[in-house]
Design a protein around this motif. Structure first.
Motif, PDB file in Angstrom:
ATOM      1  N   HIS A 372       0.822  -1.210   0.000  1.00  0.00           N
ATOM      2  CA  HIS A 372       0.000   0.000   0.000  1.00  0.00           C
ATOM      3  C   HIS A 372       0.861   1.268   0.000  1.00  0.00           C
ATOM      4  CE1 HIS A 372      -3.817  -2.124   0.913  1.00  0.00           C
ATOM      5  NE2 HIS A 372      -3.033  -2.953   1.571  1.00  0.00           N
ATOM      6  N   LEU A 373       2.112   1.142  -0.406  1.00  0.00           N
ATOM      7  CA  LEU A 373       3.043   2.263  -0.302  1.00  0.00           C
ATOM      8  C   LEU A 373       2.650   3.438  -1.193  1.00  0.00           C
ATOM      9  CD1 LEU A 373       6.422   0.293  -0.212  1.00  0.00           C
ATOM     10  CD2 LEU A 373       5.290   1.435   1.697  1.00  0.00           C
ATOM     11  N   THR A 374       2.099   3.165  -2.351  1.00  0.00           N
ATOM     12  CA  THR A 374       1.815   4.252  -3.291  1.00  0.00           C
ATOM     13  C   THR A 374       0.424   4.851  -3.107  1.00  0.00           C
ATOM     14  OG1 THR A 374       1.122   2.620  -4.965  1.00  0.00           O
ATOM     15  CG2 THR A 374       3.396   3.376  -5.045  1.00  0.00           C
ATOM     16  N   LYS A 375      -0.379   4.298  -2.186  1.00  0.00           N
ATOM     17  CA  LYS A 375      -1.707   4.870  -1.967  1.00  0.00           C
ATOM     18  C   LYS A 375      -1.964   5.085  -0.470  1.00  0.00           C
ATOM     19  CE  LYS A 375      -5.067   4.463  -4.767  1.00  0.00           C
ATOM     20  NZ  LYS A 375      -6.240   3.999  -5.536  1.00  0.00           N
ATOM     21  N   PHE A 376      -2.413   4.074   0.223  1.00  0.00           N
ATOM     22  CA  PHE A 376      -2.803   4.216   1.627  1.00  0.00           C
ATOM     23  C   PHE A 376      -1.662   4.749   2.494  1.00  0.00           C
ATOM     24  CE2 PHE A 376      -3.721   2.348   5.891  1.00  0.00           C
ATOM     25  CZ  PHE A 376      -4.951   2.962   6.115  1.00  0.00           C
ATOM     26  N   TRP A 377      -0.418   4.383   2.163  1.00  0.00           N
ATOM     27  CA  TRP A 377       0.736   4.852   2.923  1.00  0.00           C
ATOM     28  C   TRP A 377       1.478   5.978   2.220  1.00  0.00           C
ATOM     29  CZ3 TRP A 377       2.284   4.573   7.786  1.00  0.00           C
ATOM     30  CH2 TRP A 377       1.703   3.604   8.612  1.00  0.00           C
ATOM     31  N   ASN A 378       0.846   6.583   1.228  1.00  0.00           N
ATOM     32  CA  ASN A 378       1.433   7.718   0.531  1.00  0.00           C
ATOM     33  C   ASN A 378       0.787   8.993   1.082  1.00  0.00           C
ATOM     34  OD1 ASN A 378       1.541   9.876  -1.529  1.00  0.00           O
ATOM     35  ND2 ASN A 378       2.613   8.349  -2.751  1.00  0.00           N
ATOM     36  N   ASP A 379       1.561   9.803   1.781  1.00  0.00           N
ATOM     37  CA  ASP A 379       0.999  10.979   2.456  1.00  0.00           C
ATOM     38  C   ASP A 379       0.368  11.963   1.468  1.00  0.00           C
ATOM     39  OD1 ASP A 379       1.691   9.947   4.870  1.00  0.00           O
ATOM     40  OD2 ASP A 379       3.368  11.319   5.258  1.00  0.00           O
ATOM     41  N   GLU A 380       0.943  12.079   0.293  1.00  0.00           N
ATOM     42  CA  GLU A 380       0.384  13.002  -0.700  1.00  0.00           C
ATOM     43  C   GLU A 380      -0.992  12.526  -1.163  1.00  0.00           C
ATOM     44  OE1 GLU A 380       1.490  14.943  -5.075  1.00  0.00           O
ATOM     45  OE2 GLU A 380       2.946  13.664  -4.028  1.00  0.00           O
ATOM     46  N   TYR A 381      -1.098  11.223  -1.416  1.00  0.00           N
ATOM     47  CA  TYR A 381      -2.389  10.654  -1.829  1.00  0.00           C
ATOM     48  C   TYR A 381      -3.439  10.848  -0.729  1.00  0.00           C
ATOM     49  CZ  TYR A 381      -5.913   7.056  -2.736  1.00  0.00           C
ATOM     50  OH  TYR A 381      -7.105   6.391  -2.918  1.00  0.00           O
ATOM     51  N   ILE A 382      -3.045  10.584   0.512  1.00  0.00           N
ATOM     52  CA  ILE A 382      -3.976  10.720   1.637  1.00  0.00           C
ATOM     53  C   ILE A 382      -4.388  12.184   1.826  1.00  0.00           C
ATOM     54  CG2 ILE A 382      -4.212  10.453   4.139  1.00  0.00           C
ATOM     55  CD1 ILE A 382      -4.403   7.840   2.558  1.00  0.00           C
ATOM     56  N   ALA A 383      -3.437  13.089   1.695  1.00  0.00           N
ATOM     57  CA  ALA A 383      -3.755  14.517   1.833  1.00  0.00           C
ATOM     58  C   ALA A 383      -4.705  14.975   0.728  1.00  0.00           C
ATOM     59  CB  ALA A 383      -2.473  15.338   1.807  1.00  0.00           C
ATOM     60  N   ASN A 384      -4.533  14.450  -0.476  1.00  0.00           N
ATOM     61  CA  ASN A 384      -5.419  14.799  -1.594  1.00  0.00           C
ATOM     62  C   ASN A 384      -6.839  14.276  -1.374  1.00  0.00           C
ATOM     63  OD1 ASN A 384      -3.473  16.209  -3.015  1.00  0.00           O
ATOM     64  ND2 ASN A 384      -2.842  14.433  -4.223  1.00  0.00           N
ATOM     65  N   ALA A 385      -6.966  13.275  -0.501  1.00  0.00           N
ATOM     66  CA  ALA A 385      -8.292  12.769  -0.141  1.00  0.00           C
ATOM     67  C   ALA A 385      -8.865  13.530   1.056  1.00  0.00           C
ATOM     68  CB  ALA A 385      -8.205  11.281   0.180  1.00  0.00           C
ATOM     69  N   ASN A 386      -8.213  14.649   1.388  1.00  0.00           N
ATOM     70  CA  ASN A 386      -8.651  15.514   2.496  1.00  0.00           C
ATOM     71  C   ASN A 386      -8.619  14.806   3.846  1.00  0.00           C
ATOM     72  OD1 ASN A 386      -9.199  17.786   0.798  1.00  0.00           O
ATOM     73  ND2 ASN A 386     -11.096  16.770   0.163  1.00  0.00           N
ATOM     74  N   LEU A 387      -7.603  13.972   4.025  1.00  0.00           N
ATOM     75  CA  LEU A 387      -7.431  13.242   5.273  1.00  0.00           C
ATOM     76  C   LEU A 387      -6.111  13.631   5.921  1.00  0.00           C
ATOM     77  CD1 LEU A 387      -8.513   9.719   3.959  1.00  0.00           C
ATOM     78  CD2 LEU A 387      -9.910  11.291   5.317  1.00  0.00           C
ATOM     79  N   SER A 388      -6.056  13.540   7.236  1.00  0.00           N
ATOM     80  CA  SER A 388      -4.836  13.864   7.969  1.00  0.00           C
ATOM     81  C   SER A 388      -3.905  12.655   8.013  1.00  0.00           C
ATOM     82  CB  SER A 388      -5.191  14.284   9.396  1.00  0.00           C
ATOM     83  OG  SER A 388      -4.019  14.400  10.189  1.00  0.00           O
ATOM     84  N   THR A 389      -2.614  12.921   7.848  1.00  0.00           N
ATOM     85  CA  THR A 389      -1.614  11.851   7.928  1.00  0.00           C
ATOM     86  C   THR A 389      -0.889  11.863   9.275  1.00  0.00           C
ATOM     87  OG1 THR A 389       0.067  13.291   6.954  1.00  0.00           O
ATOM     88  CG2 THR A 389      -1.231  11.928   5.442  1.00  0.00           C
ATOM     89  N   GLU A 390      -1.328  12.707  10.185  1.00  0.00           N
ATOM     90  CA  GLU A 390      -0.666  12.829  11.487  1.00  0.00           C
ATOM     91  C   GLU A 390      -0.799  11.545  12.299  1.00  0.00           C
ATOM     92  OE1 GLU A 390      -0.927  15.640  15.509  1.00  0.00           O
ATOM     93  OE2 GLU A 390      -2.076  16.145  13.709  1.00  0.00           O
ATOM     94  N   ALA A 391       0.274  11.144  12.926  1.00  0.00           N
ATOM     95  CA  ALA A 391       0.256   9.954  13.790  1.00  0.00           C
ATOM     96  C   ALA A 391      -0.251  10.342  15.167  1.00  0.00           C
ATOM     97  CB  ALA A 391       1.650   9.364  13.890  1.00  0.00           C
TER      98      ALA A 391
END
Length: 399
Positions: A372-391
């Motif tokens: 899932h490195l290029t999607k679910f674990w890709n911070d840019e992809y997650i940010a583009n889905a309007n989601l926070s990547t903060e741990a």
């Protein structure tokens, strides 16, 4: 007559001492040497197929300590191709061989429509058995899934995501490709097998015959809640059908990503609203960053537990909860999980809070984050889905 003292007792004592030493030495050798050799031999498995199953059941420390419940996870990502679909793939191929649909080391070819994990498992076992493999996938999946399939020797056909009613839906197209394969070849052993993971009950049987019994043995039957998501439905159905008759008070809970219709089906017996119908969403099944689970139709595998109170409850998990859980676990436990594993862990915490401390909850870690490195674990992809990547530092992100 000799005046020397009788030495018989000394000789007898000496012989008894030697005998006792010999016996002790041989007993030690019997108990330790040969037993170790026998144990070592039993640990040798035969090829890739022998690596499938018997995965560990791990205690997730951070979640258990935070909730006061024992949250245990079946580490299915430790199967050789990285998911519980290894069990399913092997079961489906064994069925095809028993029915003389597939013939090893011939031009037989396996066809499947998949979003990734089942295809990777099929390609792995196909290579080991000498089959060709043709995988049809939506073109919006994580890139490493396509790369893995190609390195395993599978032919990958990417298609536009469409609803299941469309003839070019990835599942429908895989079925058509299997039917077309070998039609113009007089060699009867050039056969095409459509694995059909959604409807093939070999999927359910793999988990009923193996995963369920493993969980029962590993827990000694002491489980209060079993939690799993559903894509094909084989995992949750097979394990549930095995465990529930043996643990009458067991609660079975479906974990479902946002947009999937199964949550409403379990909770309200109303499958989905018109807004969630396949073909109206942006993606092929449900509109979520979670891959591998969530669906808006009933499969034959899920139908094995649809009704008769097999599933007691359902929990809908948001994309943000899934993303936050994945980042939380990698920071707290060094546990690098994929999206479907993350929703199971969110649901496990939610149930632990609902029931209170002292309960045992078992769930499934379906896959690791490595695919899932290029999607679910890709911070840019997650940010583009309007989601926070903060741990997050704690579990307050779970609603």
């Amino acid at each position: 007559m000799s005046n020397r003292p009788d030495s018989s007792p000394l000789v007898l004592g000496f012989l008894l001492g030697v005998g006792a030493t010999w016996l002790a030495a041989h007993l030690w050798t019997y108990r330790n040497g040969p037993k170790k050799s026998k144990q070592l031999k039993s640990e040798i498995v035969d090829g890739v197929e022998g690596l499938i199953g018997n995965t560990p059941l791990m205690r997730i420390k951070s979640l258990s300590e935070a909730t006061g419940c024992e949250i245990l996870a079946k580490a299915e990502f430790l199967n050789p191709a990285g998911s519980p679909k290894d069990r399913v793939a092997l079961s489906m191929l064994q069925y095809a061989e028993s029915e003389s649909i597939l013939f090893p080391h011939t031009d037989s070819c396996i066809f499947e429509g998949t979003v990734g994990s089942t295809g990777i498992s099929l390609a792995t076992i196909a290579r080991a058995k000498g089959y060709k493999c043709h995988i049809v996938m939506p073109d919006d999946q994580a890139q490493e899934k396509y790369q893995l399939l190609e390195r395993l020797g599978a032919e990958v056909e990417k298609v536009r995501p469409v609803g299941i009613v469309d003839k070019n839906h990835f599942v429908n197209l895989a079925k058509r490709r299997a039917m077309e394969y070998g039609k113009d070849d007089p060699d009867a052993k050039k056969t095409g097998f459509f694995a059909d993971q959604f409807e093939n009950l070999s999927n359910f049987e793999a988990h009923y015959n193996h995963t369920g019994p493993e969980i029962y043995r590993q827990t000694g039957g002491k489980v209060d809640v079993f939690i799993a998501g559903a894509g094909t439905g084989g995992t949750i159905a097979g394990i549930t059908r095995y465990l529930k008759p043996r643990i009458p008070d067991l609660l079975v809970v479906l974990s479902d990503p946002q947009g999937s219709g199964l949550y409403n089906k379990v909770k309200y017996n109303t499958f989905y609203s018109h807004l969630e119908a396949e073909g109206t969403r942006k993606r092929h099944q449900v509109d979520t960053v979670v891959e591998g689970v969530g669906i808006n139709r009933l499969t034959q595998n899920f139908n094995m537990i649809n009704g008769d109170s097999w599933v007691d409850d359902a929990i809908s998990v948001t994309d943000q909860e899934a993303v936050s859980m994945s980042r939380y676990l990698v920071n707290k436990d060094g546990l690098f999980i994929g999206s479907s594993s993350a929703i199971n862990c969110v649901a496990a915490v939610r149930m632990a809070r609902q029931l209170g401390p002292g309960h045992t909850i078992v769930t499934i870690l379906c896959d690791s984050g490595q695919r899932h490195l290029t999607k679910f674990w890709n911070d840019e992809y997650i940010a583009n889905a309007n989601l926070s990547t903060e741990a997050p530092d704690n579990l307050s992100f779970i609603q």
